[in-house]
Motif scaffolding. Structure first.
Motif, mmCIF file in Angstrom:
data_model
loop_
_atom_site.group_PDB
_atom_site.id
_atom_site.type_symbol
_atom_site.label_atom_id
_atom_site.label_comp_id
_atom_site.label_asym_id
_atom_site.label_seq_id
_atom_site.Cartn_x
_atom_site.Cartn_y
_atom_site.Cartn_z
ATOM 1 N N ARG A 49 0.849 -1.197 0.000
ATOM 2 C CA ARG A 49 0.000 0.000 0.000
ATOM 3 C C ARG A 49 0.892 1.258 0.000
ATOM 4 N NH1 ARG A 49 -4.271 -2.494 -0.605
ATOM 5 N NH2 ARG A 49 -6.053 -2.589 0.806
ATOM 6 N N PRO A 50 1.577 1.555 -1.118
ATOM 7 C CA PRO A 50 2.510 2.691 -1.119
ATOM 8 C C PRO A 50 1.825 4.028 -0.781
ATOM 9 C CG PRO A 50 2.308 1.709 -3.309
ATOM 10 C CD PRO A 50 1.557 0.838 -2.392
ATOM 11 N N GLY A 51 0.601 4.215 -1.270
ATOM 12 C CA GLY A 51 -0.095 5.479 -0.991
ATOM 13 C C GLY A 51 -0.336 5.654 0.495
ATOM 14 N N LEU A 52 -0.783 4.561 1.150
ATOM 15 C CA LEU A 52 -1.060 4.609 2.584
ATOM 16 C C LEU A 52 0.226 4.896 3.364
ATOM 17 C CD1 LEU A 52 -3.355 4.190 4.589
ATOM 18 C CD2 LEU A 52 -2.704 1.810 4.742
ATOM 19 N N SER A 53 1.352 4.325 2.877
ATOM 20 C CA SER A 53 2.641 4.567 3.538
ATOM 21 C C SER A 53 2.967 6.050 3.523
ATOM 22 C CB SER A 53 3.765 3.822 2.836
ATOM 23 O OG SER A 53 3.350 2.553 2.482
ATOM 24 N N LEU A 54 2.739 6.685 2.372
ATOM 25 C CA LEU A 54 3.040 8.109 2.253
ATOM 26 C C LEU A 54 2.165 8.913 3.210
ATOM 27 C CD1 LEU A 54 4.625 10.275 0.754
ATOM 28 C CD2 LEU A 54 2.697 10.447 -0.837
ATOM 29 N N VAL A 55 0.862 8.578 3.261
ATOM 30 C CA VAL A 55 -0.056 9.293 4.153
ATOM 31 C C VAL A 55 0.398 9.150 5.596
ATOM 32 C CG1 VAL A 55 -2.403 9.314 5.053
ATOM 33 C CG2 VAL A 55 -2.027 9.104 2.611
ATOM 34 N N PHE A 56 0.735 7.899 5.977
ATOM 35 C CA PHE A 56 1.165 7.695 7.362
ATOM 36 C C PHE A 56 2.427 8.496 7.656
ATOM 37 C CE2 PHE A 56 3.924 5.663 10.434
ATOM 38 C CZ PHE A 56 3.113 5.704 11.543
ATOM 39 N N LEU A 57 3.362 8.491 6.705
ATOM 40 C CA LEU A 57 4.625 9.192 6.911
ATOM 41 C C LEU A 57 4.369 10.677 7.152
ATOM 42 C CD1 LEU A 57 7.425 8.114 6.970
ATOM 43 C CD2 LEU A 57 7.742 8.858 4.617
ATOM 44 N N LEU A 58 3.518 11.274 6.312
ATOM 45 C CA LEU A 58 3.226 12.705 6.467
ATOM 46 C C LEU A 58 2.607 12.982 7.840
ATOM 47 C CD1 LEU A 58 1.733 13.536 2.957
ATOM 48 C CD2 LEU A 58 3.853 14.414 3.928
ATOM 49 N N LEU A 59 1.648 12.125 8.239
ATOM 50 C CA LEU A 59 0.963 12.348 9.513
ATOM 51 C C LEU A 59 1.905 12.122 10.688
ATOM 52 C CD1 LEU A 59 -2.436 10.648 8.723
ATOM 53 C CD2 LEU A 59 -2.002 13.074 8.999
ATOM 54 N N ALA A 60 2.742 11.084 10.594
ATOM 55 C CA ALA A 60 3.662 10.781 11.694
ATOM 56 C C ALA A 60 4.661 11.916 11.855
ATOM 57 C CB ALA A 60 4.371 9.459 11.435
ATOM 58 N N LEU A 61 5.158 12.438 10.722
ATOM 59 C CA LEU A 61 6.109 13.554 10.813
ATOM 60 C C LEU A 61 5.444 14.759 11.459
ATOM 61 C CD1 LEU A 61 7.950 13.293 7.403
ATOM 62 C CD2 LEU A 61 8.714 12.584 9.658
ATOM 63 N N SER A 62 4.163 14.938 11.155
ATOM 64 C CA SER A 62 3.449 16.064 11.763
ATOM 65 C C SER A 62 3.286 15.856 13.265
ATOM 66 C CB SER A 62 2.081 16.224 11.103
ATOM 67 O OG SER A 62 1.432 17.341 11.629
ATOM 68 N N LEU A 63 2.973 14.608 13.662
ATOM 69 C CA LEU A 63 2.784 14.340 15.089
ATOM 70 C C LEU A 63 4.095 14.536 15.850
ATOM 71 C CD1 LEU A 63 0.355 13.347 16.812
ATOM 72 C CD2 LEU A 63 1.520 11.183 16.936
ATOM 73 N N ILE A 64 5.197 14.103 15.240
ATOM 74 C CA ILE A 64 6.493 14.262 15.905
ATOM 75 C C ILE A 64 6.878 15.743 15.940
ATOM 76 C CG2 ILE A 64 8.932 13.646 15.795
ATOM 77 C CD1 ILE A 64 7.934 11.169 14.124
ATOM 78 N N GLY A 65 6.547 16.464 14.856
ATOM 79 C CA GLY A 65 6.867 17.896 14.826
ATOM 80 C C GLY A 65 8.040 18.233 13.934
ATOM 81 N N ILE A 66 8.143 17.558 12.780
ATOM 82 C CA ILE A 66 9.205 17.860 11.814
ATOM 83 C C ILE A 66 8.706 18.992 10.906
ATOM 84 C CG2 ILE A 66 10.651 16.885 9.978
ATOM 85 C CD1 ILE A 66 11.111 15.419 12.526
ATOM 86 N N PRO A 67 9.484 20.046 10.688
ATOM 87 C CA PRO A 67 9.015 21.117 9.820
ATOM 88 C C PRO A 67 8.999 20.670 8.364
ATOM 89 C CG PRO A 67 11.265 21.533 10.517
ATOM 90 C CD PRO A 67 10.811 20.322 11.255
ATOM 91 N N PRO A 68 8.164 21.241 7.492
ATOM 92 C CA PRO A 68 7.072 22.160 7.834
ATOM 93 C C PRO A 68 5.771 21.376 7.980
ATOM 94 C CG PRO A 68 7.433 22.142 5.479
ATOM 95 C CD PRO A 68 8.267 21.029 6.045
ATOM 96 N N SER A 69 5.311 21.199 9.189
ATOM 97 C CA SER A 69 4.056 20.476 9.394
ATOM 98 C C SER A 69 3.274 21.177 10.483
ATOM 99 C CB SER A 69 4.344 19.034 9.807
ATOM 100 O OG SER A 69 4.989 19.037 11.056
ATOM 101 N N SER A 70 1.983 20.827 10.600
ATOM 102 C CA SER A 70 1.137 21.461 11.613
ATOM 103 C C SER A 70 1.720 21.213 13.001
ATOM 104 C CB SER A 70 -0.273 20.913 11.513
ATOM 105 O OG SER A 70 -0.265 19.525 11.753
ATOM 106 N N GLY A 71 2.249 19.983 13.202
ATOM 107 C CA GLY A 71 2.811 19.655 14.505
ATOM 108 C C GLY A 71 4.025 20.494 14.828
ATOM 109 N N PHE A 72 4.828 20.787 13.791
ATOM 110 C CA PHE A 72 6.014 21.611 14.037
ATOM 111 C C PHE A 72 5.607 22.980 14.548
ATOM 112 C CE2 PHE A 72 8.740 24.988 12.346
ATOM 113 C CZ PHE A 72 9.857 24.755 13.136
ATOM 114 N N TRP A 73 4.655 23.623 13.839
ATOM 115 C CA TRP A 73 4.280 24.985 14.252
ATOM 116 C C TRP A 73 3.669 24.979 15.639
ATOM 117 C CZ3 TRP A 73 6.813 28.125 11.506
ATOM 118 C CH2 TRP A 73 7.060 27.861 10.148
ATOM 119 N N SER A 74 2.841 23.960 15.939
ATOM 120 C CA SER A 74 2.196 23.923 17.249
ATOM 121 C C SER A 74 3.237 23.740 18.349
ATOM 122 C CB SER A 74 1.191 22.775 17.311
ATOM 123 O OG SER A 74 0.378 22.789 16.177
#
Lengths: 128, 482, 143
Positions: free
Chosen positions: B362-387
Motif C-alpha cells: 500500500r505505497p499510498g497509505l505509507s506516504l499518508v502515514f509518513l506525512l501524519l507521523a512527521l506532523s505528530l512528531i513535529g518535523i518542519p514544515p508540518s502542523s505539529g512543528f508549528w504547534s
C-alpha cells in the motif's frame, strides 16, 4: 438548619464514596449514585435555606416576598434528572455486564485491557 | 440565533432521527451534518468581522438568564466538531474498514454528542457548561456500548465510573462557586470570584480545575481513556479523540485563561508539572504498547500534556499556542486513527506483531502515514512543528527551561513509537508470507474522508501564517472579556 | 403470566383514564400554580406503570400514544420548536409569547410556554416511562 444539611450531605457523600470504592459492581454503581445525590443536596443548599415558602409571586404583587431561592431549585431539578438518567444507564449496563461476564467482581473484568503475557509483553488485542 | 446553531442544529437532527424509520435516519443525519459546517463558517465569519456574538436565552436580564457567547475560540472548535461529524458520516457511508454497526441509535447518539460539544463551546454559564458535559457523556457512553460485546461493556464501565466521578466533582465545584458568589454567568462569576479572599478562591478553583483535568485525561486521571477508546469502531474512535478530551481542555482555557483571570499562580505551577508528567507518561505508554489504537490513545495523553503546558504558561501567547495545538491535535490524531483503520483493513489486525509489508502493498497509505507521523512528531514544515514550536518557544521565553526540556524529551519518545509503527507495519515483511494486500473495494468514501483531513493538515503545515494569526487573535479576545 | 389480579384490573378501568386526566390537569395548572410538565409527565408514567403491573408491560406500551423513544424525542423537539416563534418576532431564542383569545364568557390565554411544557410532559412520559416499562418487561421475562 444549614448545619444539619451539611452533616447530612457529608454522611451521604462519605457513604457513597465508601460504596463506590468497592470491588462489587453493583455496590460501586450504587455508591456513585449516592455521591451524586449528596452533591445534588449540596447544589440545593448552595442557595442558602432562607425560607420554606415556595417562590411564587402572589397574585397582584410585583415582587417576590420572602421565599426560598428558586434558582438552586431549578439547578437541582436539572441535576436530579441527569443523575437519574445516569443511574438508569448504569443499572442497564450492570445487568448486561452480569449477563455477559457472569461475575460482579470488577477486579476480574479485564476484557478491554487483557493482562500482559509472559510477564511484560502486552497481550494481543481482539479486533472487534 | 447564529450563536445557538452549534447546539440547535445537531440536537434537532438527533431528535428528528429518533422519529424517523431507520432507513431515513442516515439521510436526515447527513443533512444536519452538512448544515453544521455552514453554520460554523457563518459564525466564524461574523465573529472575525464583528467581534464576539452573544444571546441570552429567553431574553432574561443578566446575570439571571443563560447566556451563550461565541468568540474565535468557540467558532474554531465548533468547526472542528462539524468537520469531524462529516468525516465520520462519510466513513460510515462506505461501511467497510472497521465502520460502526448501523444500529438505530447510532445517528442520534452521534448528533447528540456533537450537540453537547458544540453547546459546551458556546455557553457562557457555568451550570449550563455542566449540563453539556453530561449530554456529551451520556451520548459517548451510548456509542461506547454500541457494539455490545464484553470488551465494549467493560470499557463502558471504566469510562462511566471515572467520568461520572469527574462530572460529580464539576457539579460540586459549580455549587460551591455559586454558594460563594451567587453567580453562574461567566462574566459576573469572574468579577465576583476576583473579590473573594484568596483562601476561598484557591480551593474552589482547584476543585473546578480538577474536574476539567479528569475530563481532559491529564495525569494522573487519564486511566479512562486508554481503558476504553480502543474498543470503539475506527470512525468513532477518531471522533472521540478529536473532540472529547478537547472539551475539558477548552473548559480549562476558558475558565483559567479568561473567566477567572487572574487565577492563583500556584494553580498554574501545579498544572505545569501535571502537563510534564502527562507528556512523559503518555509517550512511554505509547512506546510500550503494540496495538495501533492503544499506541495512538496513549499519544493523545502525551499531546494533551503539551496543551496543558501551554495553558500553564498563563499568558496570551501561551493560550494561543494551546488553541493552535488543540486544532492540530484534533485533525492529525483523527487522521492517524483513520490511517490505522486502513492498515486494519489491509492486514486484518491492529496489532503491530500481526501486520507488515504495507510499504510494498500500500505505497499510498505509507506516504499518508509518513506525512501524519512527521506532523505528530513535529518535523518542519508540518502542523505539529508549528504547534510545538509555539509551545516550546513560549515556554523558553517565560524562563521555564526545565518544562521545555521535558517537552523535547517527550518528543523524542514520540519519535520512537512512530518509528516503531513505521518499521513494523510498513517496512518489515508481513509475518504471513502468503499474505497479499486485499482489493480496495468500497473504500472510496473512507479515502475521501482521510484525503480531506490530510489536505487540511497539509495546508496548516505549509501556510501556517493565517492559522497562527487566527489563534493569536483568539487568545487576545479571550482576555478582552468575551 | 402470573395469576390475574381481577380487582386491580376492574379498578384500573377507572384509574387509568383518571390518572391521565389528572396528569393533564397538573400540566395545565403549572401556568400559575405548582405543577407543570415535569410533574404531570411523572404522573402519566405512574399511570403507565399501573397498567404494566396489573396487565403486562407490552399492554402498557400499547396504550402509549407513540413508542417510548419517539414520544420522548417528539417532546424535546416540541420544547425546542416552542422557542422559535419568539425568534421570528425578533426576540432571543426561547422568548415566549402570549396571546389572549377573547371568549364570550371568559378569555383563553394561549402561549408558547404551554407548547414547551407539553414537550417536557411528553419527554418525561416517553423517557421515564420507556425505562420503567423495559425494566418491568425484563422482570416479567425472568418469571
Amino acid at each position: 438548619m444549614i448545619w444539619a444539611v451539611a452533616l447530612a450531605l457529608a454522611a451521604v457523600i462519605a457513604a457513597g464514596t465508601y460504596l463506590a470504592s468497592s470491588r462489587d459492581l453493583l455496590r460501586c454503581l450504587i455508591g456513585l449514585a449516592l455521591v451524586g445525590n449528596g452533591i445534588n443536596l449540596l447544589v440545593f443548599a448552595s442557595g442558602r435555606l432562607l425560607s420554606q415558602m415556595p417562590p411564587f409571586v402572589a397574585s397582584g404583587a410585583q415582587q417576590l416576598a420572602v421565599a426560598a431561592n428558586p434558582l438552586p431549585q431549578a439547578l437541582v431539578l436539572t441535576a436530579i434528572v441527569i443523575s437519574f438518567v445516569l443511574l438508569c444507564f448504569s443499572l442497564v449496563l450492570a445487568i448486561r455486564l452480569l449477563q455477559t461476564a457472569g461475575s460482579a467482581d470488577t477486579a476480574k473484568l479485564r476484557a478491554a485491557e487483557p493482562v500482559a503475557v509472559e510477564g511484560s509483553k502486552p497481550a494481543l488485542e481482539e479486533t472487534a | 440565533m447564529l450563536v445557538l446553531t452549534p447546539l440547535l442544529v445537531p440536537l434537532a437532527t438527533a431528535l428528528v432521527c429518533l422519529l424517523l424509520p431507520p432507513a431515513w435516519q442516515q439521510r436526515a443525519s447527513l443533512a444536519g451534518a452538512l448544515l453544521l459546517p455552514a453554520c460554523g463558517l457563518a459564525l466564524a465569519g461574523e465573529v472575525v468581522s464583528n467581534g464576539p456574538l452573544t444571546v441570552v436565552a429567553g431574553g432574561w436580564p443578566l446575570p439571571f438568564g443563560i447566556e451563550f457567547a461565541a468568540d474565535r475560540l468557540s467558532a474554531a472548535l465548533v468547526l472542528v466538531a462539524a468537520l469531524m461529524l462529516n468525516v465520520v458520516l462519510l466513513w460510515q457511508a462506505g461501511g467497510s474498514a472497521d465502520a460502526a454497526p448501523a444500529a438505530p441509535t447510532l445517528q442520534p447518539l452521534l448528533q447528540g454528542l456533537v450537540a453537547g460539544a458544540g453547546a459546551a463551546f458556546v455557553t457562557a454559564d457555568l451550570f449550563n457548561l455542566y449540563v453539556w458535559f453530561e449530554l456529551t457523556l451520556i451520548c459517548a457512553l451510548g456509542l461506547l456500548a454500541l457494539r455490545g460485546g464484553l470488551r465494549q461493556l467493560d470499557a463502558t464501565l471504566k469510562y462511566f465510573v471515572l467520568n461520572v466521578f469527574g462530572t460529580l466533582l464539576l457539579l460540586a465545584a459549580v455549587a460551591l462557586l455559586y454558594a460563594a458568589t451567587g453567580q453562574l454567568n461567566f462574566r459576573a462569576l469572574g468579577a465576583a470570584t476576583a473579590a473573594l479572599p484568596a483562601g476561598i478562591a484557591l480551593p474552589l478553583l482547584t476543585l473546578l480545575s480538577l474536574a476539567f483535568l479528569i475530563k481532559a485525561a491529564a495525569f494522573p486521571f487519564f486511566a479512562w481513556l486508554p481503558a476504553s477508546y480502543h474498543t470503539l469502531p475506527a470512525p468513532l474512535l477518531a471522533l472521540f479523540s478529536a473532540l472529547l478530551a478537547k472539551i475539558g481542555l477548552y473548559a480549562l482555557v476558558r475558565t483559567l485563561g479568561a473567566v477567572f483571570q487572574p487565577a492563583p499562580d500556584l494553580l498554574f505551577a501545579v498544572l505545569g508539572w501535571i502537563a510534564v508528567v502527562s507528556m512523559l507518561s503518555g509517550a512511554l505508554g505509547a512506546a510500550y504498547h503494540w496495538d495501533l489504537r492503544r499506541i495512538l490513545a496513549f499519544h493523545s495523553i502525551s499531546q494533551i500534556g503539551y496543551i496543558l503546558l501551554a495553558i500553564a504558561l498563563a499568558s496570551p501567547a501561551g493560550n494561543a499556542a494551546a488553541i493552535l495545538f488543540m486544532l492540530h491535535h484534533s485533525l492529525v490524531k483523527a487522521a492517524l486513527i483513520l490511517t490505522a483503520a486502513l492498515i486494519f483493513h489491509a492486514c486484518g489486525h491492529y496489532d503491530l506483531r500481526r501486520v507488515g509489508g504495507l510499504y510494498a502493498g500500500r505505497p499510498g497509505l505509507s506516504l499518508v502515514f509518513l506525512l501524519l507521523a512527521l506532523s505528530l512528531i513535529g518535523i518542519p514544515p508540518s502542523s505539529g512543528f508549528w504547534s510545538k514550536f509555539l509551545v516550546v518557544r513560549q515556554t523558553l521565553l517565560q524562563g521555564e527551561y526545565l518544562w521545555a526540556a521535558f517537552a523535547l524529551a517527550a518528543g523524542a519518545v514520540t519519535l520512537y513509537s512512530m518509528l516503531k509503527i513505521w518499521l513494523e507495519a510498513f517496512w518489515k515483511p508481513h509475518p504471513d508470507e502468503s499474505w497479499r494486500a486485499p482489493a480496495n473495494d468500497r473504500l472510496l468514501p473512507a479515502h475521501a474522508a482521510l484525503g480531506g483531513l490530510l489536505l487540511l493538515i497539509l495546508s496548516f503545515g505549509l501556510l501556517p501564517e493565517s492559522w497562527i494569526a487566527y489563534v493569536m487573535a483568539a487568545a487576545d479576545s479571550l482576555r478582552g472579556g468575551s | 403470566m402470573g395469576p390475574r389480579a381481577l380487582l386491580a384490573e376492574i379498578f384500573l378501568r377507572v384509574l387509568h383514564p383518571a390518572l391521565l386526566l389528572a396528569s393533564l390537569w397538573i400540566l395545565l395548572r403549572g401556568h400559575n400554580a405548582p405543577g407543570g410538565g415535569f410533574i404531570g409527565g411523572l404522573l402519566a408514567v405512574a399511570a403507565s406503570a399501573a397498567v404494566a403491573l396489573t396487565f403486562t408491560a407490552a399492554e402498557a406500551r400499547r396504550r402509549l400514544p407513540l413508542p417510548p423513544t419517539p414520544l420522548a424525542a417528539l417532546g424535546v423537539l416540541l420544547a425546542l420548536l416552542s422557542g422559535l416563534p419568539g425568534v421570528l418576532g425578533g426576540h432571543p431564542f426561547l422568548t415566549h409569547l402570549w396571546f389572549i383569545v377573547p371568549l364570550p364568557v371568559s378569555e383563553l390565554p394561549l402561549s408558547t410556554v404551554i407548547l414547551f411544557d407539553l414537550g417536557v410532559y411528553l419527554a418525561v412520559w416517553g423517557a421515564v416511562g420507556g425505562f420503567c416499562l423495559s425494566l418491568l418487561a425484563a422482570v416479567e421475562a425472568e418469571r
